[in-house]
Design an enzyme around this catalytic site. Structure first.
Site, PDB file in Angstrom:
ATOM      1  N   SER A  23       0.877  -1.525   0.030  1.00 35.47           N
ATOM      2  CA  SER A  23      -0.009   0.081   0.202  1.00 35.47           C
ATOM      3  C   SER A  23       0.829   1.295  -0.053  1.00 35.47           C
ATOM      4  O   SER A  23       2.023   1.360   0.508  1.00 35.47           O
ATOM      5  CB  SER A  23      -0.838  -0.136   1.347  1.00 35.47           C
ATOM      6  OG  SER A  23      -1.647  -1.123   1.248  1.00 35.47           O
TER       7      SER A  23
HETATM    8  N1  SAH Z   1      -0.665  -4.485   4.065  1.00 35.63           N
HETATM    9  C1  SAH Z   1       0.113  -5.088   2.933  1.00 35.63           C
HETATM   10  C2  SAH Z   1      -1.308  -5.230   1.867  1.00 35.63           C
HETATM   11  C3  SAH Z   1      -1.159  -6.348   0.812  1.00 35.63           C
HETATM   12  S1  SAH Z   1      -2.392  -6.333  -0.223  1.00 35.63           S
HETATM   13  C4  SAH Z   1       1.202  -4.429   2.448  1.00 35.63           C
HETATM   14  O1  SAH Z   1       1.093  -3.205   2.307  1.00 35.63           O
HETATM   15  O2  SAH Z   1       1.992  -4.908   1.905  1.00 35.63           O
HETATM   16  C5  SAH Z   1      -3.545  -7.325   0.489  1.00 35.63           C
HETATM   17  C6  SAH Z   1      -3.103  -8.669   0.626  1.00 35.63           C
HETATM   18  O3  SAH Z   1      -4.334  -9.200   1.040  1.00 35.63           O
HETATM   19  C7  SAH Z   1      -2.891  -9.470  -0.535  1.00 35.63           C
HETATM   20  O4  SAH Z   1      -1.566  -9.993  -0.143  1.00 35.63           O
HETATM   21  C8  SAH Z   1      -3.802 -10.444  -0.538  1.00 35.63           C
HETATM   22  O5  SAH Z   1      -3.129 -11.848  -1.130  1.00 35.63           O
HETATM   23  C9  SAH Z   1      -4.291 -10.766   0.724  1.00 35.63           C
HETATM   24  N2  SAH Z   1      -5.735 -11.246   0.985  1.00 35.63           N
HETATM   25  C10 SAH Z   1      -6.641 -11.307   0.075  1.00 35.63           C
HETATM   26  N3  SAH Z   1      -7.676 -12.002   0.458  1.00 35.63           N
HETATM   27  C11 SAH Z   1      -7.261 -12.554   1.564  1.00 35.63           C
HETATM   28  C12 SAH Z   1      -8.005 -13.383   2.842  1.00 35.63           C
HETATM   29  N4  SAH Z   1      -9.238 -13.658   2.582  1.00 35.63           N
HETATM   30  N5  SAH Z   1      -7.164 -13.514   3.906  1.00 35.63           N
HETATM   31  C13 SAH Z   1      -5.845 -13.099   3.785  1.00 35.63           C
HETATM   32  N6  SAH Z   1      -5.061 -12.495   3.272  1.00 35.63           N
HETATM   33  C14 SAH Z   1      -6.059 -12.223   1.909  1.00 35.63           C
END
Ligand code: SAH
Length: 225
Positions: free
Chosen positions: A73
């Site tokens: 993000s």
């Molecule tokens: N906070 C992270 C954001 C990653 S993007 C950063 O700044 O790096 C969101 C993430 O949520 C992705 O890695 C995706 O694989 C994960 N995601 C999507 N659906 C999910 C679920 N049901 N349970 C756990 N993770 C999930």
């Protein structure tokens, strides 16, 4: 004052200047006030959480790809969500969507204990390695569907969902303590509102924080995978 780009892009000096500018121009100037948060983000090497070829862009004002179609993000969004959690340091926090682990590391430095859930094992493993290398150990990594929360680790004081949800996942809300706060993007697959949901007498009280855009939360209580 302007500064010239050093010859060696990978030097820690280069990154620490970029990081200071990020905190000043993207966070403090946009009314991020939590001093502990500004200190943590001013210290944490964000460039280590992105693919090596993107390291020089790690402090830019936007999200970046981290592989598997996912993103780290934008710094401002990370700060806005973290500030909305109102952490004082003694909380147990659930994070849904580990991704790069950058947000996870910030939570670890600002609270007592973090549980983070990621559905993609490869991302979770990479995040585990980076946090370990930073000496962060107040965290448990779970691989699975975060829309169901993490019942074995509940209850939580705070919850942060870093992927877009169609609505508050009921099992996750149930795992939050009275008085707890959940910060979550709610809306459609492409556009959402960032919402702070407080648990008051067992009921959700919502506060809208503004528009945002996240990758979808995929799972039983999220969008269909
Ligand atoms: N906070 C992270 C954001 C990653 S993007 C950063 O700044 O790096 C969101 C993430 O949520 C992705 O890695 C995706 O694989 C994960 N995601 C999507 N659906 C999910 C679920 N049901 N349970 C756990 N993770 C999930």
């Amino acid at each position: 004052m302007r500064w010239r780009k050093p010859k060696d892009d990978s030097s820690e000096e280069f990154f620490s200047r970029k990081r200071a500018a990020m905190v000043e121009e993207q966070l403090a100037a946009r009314r991020i006030r939590d001093q502990r948060l500004l200190t943590v983000m001013g210290d944490l090497p964000r460039h280590r959480f992105v693919p090596p070829e993107l390291a020089s862009r790690a402090y830019e004002d936007g999200p970046l790809p981290i592989g598997e179609g996912q993103t780290i993000s934008q710094p401002y969004i990370v700060a806005e969500m973290t500030e909305a959690l109102r952490l004082v340091g003694d909380e147990k926090v659930l994070e849904i969507g580990t991704g790069s682990g950058y947000q996870t590391a910030i939570l670890c430095r600002m609270s007592a204990e973090v549980v983070t859930v990621e559905r993609l094992e490869s991302l979770s493993r990479a995040a585990q390695a980076i946090l370990a290398s930073l000496g962060i150990d107040n965290v448990r990594f779970r691989v699975g569907d975060g829309t169901l929360g993490s019942p074995e680790d509940a209850p939580f004081d705070r919850v942060i969902v870093t992927a877009a949800a169609p609505d508050v996942p009921e099992p996750v809300f149930a795992q939050m303590r009275e008085g707890g706060i959940m910060v979550i993007p709610i809306g459609g697959r492409w556009e959402q509102d960032l919402v702070s949901v407080r648990k008051e007498k067992g009921e959700p009280r919502r506060e809208y924080l503004g528009g945002c855009r996240f990758v979808p939360l995929l799972g039983e209580r999220g969008f269909p995978a």
